[in-house]
Design an enzyme around this catalytic site. Structure first.
Site, PDB file in Angstrom:
ATOM      1  N   GLY A   8       0.891  -1.302  -0.095  1.00 34.36           N
ATOM      2  CA  GLY A   8       0.178  -0.007  -0.009  1.00 34.36           C
ATOM      3  C   GLY A   8       1.045   1.270  -0.157  1.00 34.36           C
ATOM      4  O   GLY A   8       0.748   2.254   0.655  1.00 34.36           O
ATOM      5  N   SER A  10       1.617   3.332  -2.534  1.00 29.70           N
ATOM      6  CA  SER A  10       1.103   4.059  -3.739  1.00 29.70           C
ATOM      7  C   SER A  10       0.795   5.551  -2.921  1.00 29.70           C
ATOM      8  O   SER A  10       1.141   6.568  -3.709  1.00 29.70           O
ATOM      9  CB  SER A  10       0.150   3.808  -4.681  1.00 29.70           C
ATOM     10  OG  SER A  10      -0.823   3.424  -4.019  1.00 29.70           O
ATOM     11  N   ARG A  11       0.118   5.671  -2.056  1.00 35.54           N
ATOM     12  CA  ARG A  11      -0.374   6.920  -1.584  1.00 35.54           C
ATOM     13  C   ARG A  11      -0.257   6.951   0.066  1.00 35.54           C
ATOM     14  O   ARG A  11      -0.263   6.022   0.877  1.00 35.54           O
ATOM     15  CB  ARG A  11      -1.732   7.152  -2.145  1.00 35.54           C
ATOM     16  CG  ARG A  11      -2.772   6.180  -1.913  1.00 35.54           C
ATOM     17  CD  ARG A  11      -3.969   6.686  -1.914  1.00 35.54           C
ATOM     18  NE  ARG A  11      -5.074   6.265  -1.078  1.00 35.54           N
ATOM     19  CZ  ARG A  11      -6.529   6.010  -1.340  1.00 35.54           C
ATOM     20  NH1 ARG A  11      -6.835   6.537  -2.329  1.00 35.54           N
ATOM     21  NH2 ARG A  11      -7.348   5.886  -0.618  1.00 35.54           N
ATOM     22  N   VAL A  60      -2.831  -7.744  -1.678  1.00 37.86           N
ATOM     23  CA  VAL A  60      -2.242  -8.568  -0.619  1.00 37.86           C
ATOM     24  C   VAL A  60      -3.181  -9.695   0.068  1.00 37.86           C
ATOM     25  O   VAL A  60      -2.592 -10.591   0.743  1.00 37.86           O
ATOM     26  CB  VAL A  60      -1.786  -7.533   0.547  1.00 37.86           C
ATOM     27  CG1 VAL A  60      -0.636  -6.754  -0.116  1.00 37.86           C
ATOM     28  CG2 VAL A  60      -2.876  -6.796   0.999  1.00 37.86           C
ATOM     29  N   ASN A  86       1.653  -2.176   5.448  1.00 35.82           N
ATOM     30  CA  ASN A  86       0.788  -1.121   5.580  1.00 35.82           C
ATOM     31  C   ASN A  86      -0.621  -0.936   4.959  1.00 35.82           C
ATOM     32  O   ASN A  86      -1.503  -0.025   5.279  1.00 35.82           O
ATOM     33  CB  ASN A  86       1.688   0.146   4.941  1.00 35.82           C
ATOM     34  CG  ASN A  86       0.743   1.334   4.611  1.00 35.82           C
ATOM     35  OD1 ASN A  86       0.484   2.284   5.547  1.00 35.82           O
ATOM     36  ND2 ASN A  86       0.683   1.547   3.363  1.00 35.82           N
ATOM     37  N   SER A 138      -3.218   0.092  14.568  1.00 32.23           N
ATOM     38  CA  SER A 138      -4.000   1.356  14.646  1.00 32.23           C
ATOM     39  C   SER A 138      -4.137   1.397  16.346  1.00 32.23           C
ATOM     40  O   SER A 138      -4.481   0.208  16.848  1.00 32.23           O
ATOM     41  CB  SER A 138      -5.366   1.387  13.927  1.00 32.23           C
ATOM     42  OG  SER A 138      -6.017   2.593  14.167  1.00 32.23           O
ATOM     43  N   TYR A 151     -12.712  -2.902  11.372  1.00 33.89           N
ATOM     44  CA  TYR A 151     -11.307  -2.606  11.341  1.00 33.89           C
ATOM     45  C   TYR A 151     -10.681  -2.648  12.727  1.00 33.89           C
ATOM     46  O   TYR A 151      -9.333  -3.198  12.483  1.00 33.89           O
ATOM     47  CB  TYR A 151     -11.491  -0.994  11.268  1.00 33.89           C
ATOM     48  CG  TYR A 151     -10.237  -0.107  10.935  1.00 33.89           C
ATOM     49  CD1 TYR A 151      -9.489  -0.246   9.777  1.00 33.89           C
ATOM     50  CD2 TYR A 151      -9.802   0.563  11.809  1.00 33.89           C
ATOM     51  CE1 TYR A 151      -8.216   0.453   9.500  1.00 33.89           C
ATOM     52  CE2 TYR A 151      -8.585   1.367  11.664  1.00 33.89           C
ATOM     53  CZ  TYR A 151      -7.990   1.229  10.549  1.00 33.89           C
ATOM     54  OH  TYR A 151      -6.743   2.269  10.375  1.00 33.89           O
ATOM     55  N   ALA A 153     -11.158  -4.962  14.905  1.00 27.44           N
ATOM     56  CA  ALA A 153     -10.797  -6.479  15.118  1.00 27.44           C
ATOM     57  C   ALA A 153      -9.480  -6.738  13.970  1.00 27.44           C
ATOM     58  O   ALA A 153      -8.537  -7.514  14.563  1.00 27.44           O
ATOM     59  CB  ALA A 153     -11.821  -7.371  14.457  1.00 27.44           C
ATOM     60  N   LYS A 155      -7.097  -4.695  13.276  1.00 32.44           N
ATOM     61  CA  LYS A 155      -5.868  -4.094  13.728  1.00 32.44           C
ATOM     62  C   LYS A 155      -5.637  -4.674  15.167  1.00 32.44           C
ATOM     63  O   LYS A 155      -4.108  -4.872  15.317  1.00 32.44           O
ATOM     64  CB  LYS A 155      -6.170  -2.517  13.750  1.00 32.44           C
ATOM     65  CG  LYS A 155      -6.369  -1.862  12.414  1.00 32.44           C
ATOM     66  CD  LYS A 155      -5.164  -1.737  11.590  1.00 32.44           C
ATOM     67  CE  LYS A 155      -5.377  -1.309  10.176  1.00 32.44           C
ATOM     68  NZ  LYS A 155      -4.162  -1.263   9.610  1.00 32.44           N
ATOM     69  N   ILE A 184      -4.195  10.561  12.031  1.00 30.91           N
ATOM     70  CA  ILE A 184      -3.184  10.931  11.103  1.00 30.91           C
ATOM     71  C   ILE A 184      -3.954  11.567   9.956  1.00 30.91           C
ATOM     72  O   ILE A 184      -4.946  10.983   9.354  1.00 30.91           O
ATOM     73  CB  ILE A 184      -2.377   9.834  10.605  1.00 30.91           C
ATOM     74  CG1 ILE A 184      -1.504   8.902  11.591  1.00 30.91           C
ATOM     75  CG2 ILE A 184      -1.270  10.366   9.750  1.00 30.91           C
ATOM     76  CD1 ILE A 184      -0.717   9.496  12.640  1.00 30.91           C
TER      77      ILE A 184
HETATM   78  P1  NAD Z   1      -4.723   5.142   2.138  1.00 33.62           P
HETATM   79  O1  NAD Z   1      -6.307   4.569   1.703  1.00 33.62           O
HETATM   80  O2  NAD Z   1      -4.254   6.574   1.744  1.00 33.62           O
HETATM   81  O3  NAD Z   1      -3.886   4.080   1.410  1.00 33.62           O
HETATM   82  C1  NAD Z   1      -3.961   2.608   1.505  1.00 33.62           C
HETATM   83  C2  NAD Z   1      -3.137   1.943   0.595  1.00 33.62           C
HETATM   84  O4  NAD Z   1      -3.208   0.775   0.685  1.00 33.62           O
HETATM   85  C3  NAD Z   1      -3.248   2.326  -0.853  1.00 33.62           C
HETATM   86  O5  NAD Z   1      -1.635   2.537  -1.366  1.00 33.62           O
HETATM   87  C4  NAD Z   1      -3.780   1.329  -1.668  1.00 33.62           C
HETATM   88  O6  NAD Z   1      -3.450   0.971  -2.891  1.00 33.62           O
HETATM   89  C5  NAD Z   1      -3.420   0.107  -0.656  1.00 33.62           C
HETATM   90  N1  NAD Z   1      -4.186  -1.098  -0.707  1.00 33.62           N
HETATM   91  C6  NAD Z   1      -5.620  -1.103  -0.228  1.00 33.62           C
HETATM   92  N2  NAD Z   1      -6.166  -2.274  -0.366  1.00 33.62           N
HETATM   93  C7  NAD Z   1      -5.276  -3.159  -0.974  1.00 33.62           C
HETATM   94  C8  NAD Z   1      -4.997  -4.448  -1.370  1.00 33.62           C
HETATM   95  N3  NAD Z   1      -6.060  -5.345  -1.179  1.00 33.62           N
HETATM   96  N4  NAD Z   1      -3.810  -4.946  -1.719  1.00 33.62           N
HETATM   97  C9  NAD Z   1      -2.694  -4.067  -1.625  1.00 33.62           C
HETATM   98  N5  NAD Z   1      -2.797  -2.951  -1.292  1.00 33.62           N
HETATM   99  C10 NAD Z   1      -3.840  -2.409  -0.964  1.00 33.62           C
HETATM  100  O7  NAD Z   1      -4.761   4.674   3.627  1.00 33.62           O
HETATM  101  P2  NAD Z   1      -3.700   5.601   4.700  1.00 33.62           P
HETATM  102  O8  NAD Z   1      -4.516   6.237   5.689  1.00 33.62           O
HETATM  103  O9  NAD Z   1      -2.468   5.965   4.296  1.00 33.62           O
HETATM  104  O10 NAD Z   1      -3.471   4.238   5.765  1.00 33.62           O
HETATM  105  C11 NAD Z   1      -2.192   3.374   5.636  1.00 33.62           C
HETATM  106  C12 NAD Z   1      -2.217   2.502   6.718  1.00 33.62           C
HETATM  107  O11 NAD Z   1      -2.301   2.998   8.044  1.00 33.62           O
HETATM  108  C13 NAD Z   1      -3.593   1.516   6.695  1.00 33.62           C
HETATM  109  O12 NAD Z   1      -3.004   0.429   7.295  1.00 33.62           O
HETATM  110  C14 NAD Z   1      -4.539   1.984   7.719  1.00 33.62           C
HETATM  111  O13 NAD Z   1      -5.144   1.425   8.419  1.00 33.62           O
HETATM  112  C15 NAD Z   1      -3.362   2.795   8.976  1.00 33.62           C
HETATM  113  N6  NAD Z   1      -3.655   3.673   9.756  1.00 33.62           N
HETATM  114  C16 NAD Z   1      -4.374   4.993   9.311  1.00 33.62           C
HETATM  115  C17 NAD Z   1      -4.643   6.004  10.021  1.00 33.62           C
HETATM  116  C18 NAD Z   1      -4.924   7.488   9.447  1.00 33.62           C
HETATM  117  O14 NAD Z   1      -5.565   8.319  10.263  1.00 33.62           O
HETATM  118  N7  NAD Z   1      -5.112   7.628   8.084  1.00 33.62           N
HETATM  119  C19 NAD Z   1      -4.775   5.729  11.473  1.00 33.62           C
HETATM  120  C20 NAD Z   1      -4.111   4.607  11.985  1.00 33.62           C
HETATM  121  C21 NAD Z   1      -3.689   3.467  10.969  1.00 33.62           C
END
Ligand code: NAD
Length: 241
Positions: A8, A10-11, A60, A86, A138, A151, A153, A155, A184
């Site tokens: 994950g 890419s972004r 994944v 991630n 998380s 979610y 569960a 994490k 975040i």
């Molecule tokens: P995001 O949605 O911006 O990015 C998610 C990434 O996961 C993308 O690159 C997407 O292509 C990839 N992805 C999604 N499904 C996929 C799959 N089946 N196979 C491969 N790649 C896949 O999310 P984010 O906010 O950057 O979060 C990243 C991580 O951090 C996640 O695990 C999220 O649960 C965790 N997180 C985020 C926050 C927050 O506040 N944003 C807080 C706690 C934890």
């Protein structure tokens, strides 16, 4: 040179983790589910650090796609030394209205996806007698959150997974840790109503939302040799939330 794989990547947080590891000198592979343009942009930014980079489209949650991804990475760049699990999704809703599909999708990607990737990475890391696995959990996996039973569960499951795998492979030079971010600022959170954001801010002692850079710094530390005596831990990056 060491090779890191950020799922994950890419972004969002994953992209910042990947670019930050590149700046620390790692070659970096990223995988993503859909947005090829975002993946290509991240690869360009990784290359700007003067290291090798590649992006792979792989779900994944699908073991066959993960297996192909690892063999493609091996062919092109070598063995993965640092795995950052991630990739993650949310499908929020109250329990009574949560569909089985929403529950399964979140568990399959967030938890089983980590299992699929870790299983393959560990085999090469055992041969190398060195490895770093960092799972992005998380704070919700520790405290729970209304509307996120699936979610939370997934994490929380990642934390049990992290502690178990850490016990299995510590003697092989492999450390396994989790990072538990709080609130975040990313696309995942920007769509929340202002009132909800204000309520969260009231619970954060350092009085700001976290950035992807805050999470990336924790990952960089856990990936480094400086963290070689730390395993099975959950590092909260929450501003004290
Ligand atoms: P995001 O949605 O911006 O990015 C998610 C990434 O996961 C993308 O690159 C997407 O292509 C990839 N992805 C999604 N499904 C996929 C799959 N089946 N196979 C491969 N790649 C896949 O999310 P984010 O906010 O950057 O979060 C990243 C991580 O951090 C996640 O695990 C999220 O649960 C965790 N997180 C985020 C926050 C927050 O506040 N944003 C807080 C706690 C934890």
């Amino acid at each position: 040179m060491s090779l890191a794989l950020v799922t994950g990547g890419s972004r969002g947080i994953g992209s910042v983790i990947a670019i930050n590891l590149a700046k620390s000198g790692y070659d970096v592979a990223i995988c993503y589910s859909g947005n090829e343009k975002a993946a290509e942009e991240t690869v360009e930014k990784i290359k700007e650090a003067g290291v090798k980079a590649m992006a792979l489209k792989a779900d994944v949650s699908d073991p066959d796609q993960v297996s192909k991804m690892f063999s493609d990475i091996k062919e092109e760049m070598g063995n993965v030394d640092v795995l950052v699990n991630n990739a993650g999704i949310t499908r929020d809703g109250l329990l009574i209205s949560m569909s089985e599909e929403s529950f399964d999708a979140v568990i399959d990607i967030n938890l089983k996806g980590t299992f699929n990737c870790t299983k393959l990475a560990v085999k090469d890391m055992m041969r190398a007698k060195h490895g770093r696995i960092i799972n992005i959990s998380s704070i919700v996996g520790i405290n729970g959150n209304a509307g996120q039973a699936n979610y939370a569960a997934s994490k929380a499951g990642l934390i049990g997974f992290t502690k178990s795998v850490a016990r299995e492979y510590g003697s092989k030079g492999i450390t396994v840790n989790a990072v538990a971010p709080g609130f975040i600022e990313t696309v995942m959170t920007e769509s929340l109503p202002e009132k909800v954001k204000e309520a969260y801010l009231g619970q954060i002692p350092v009085k700001r939302f976290g950035s992807a850079e805050d999470v990336a710094a924790a990952v960089e530390f856990l990936a480094s040799d400086k963290a070689s005596y730390i395993t099975g831990q959950v590092l909260e990056v929450t501003g004290g939330m």
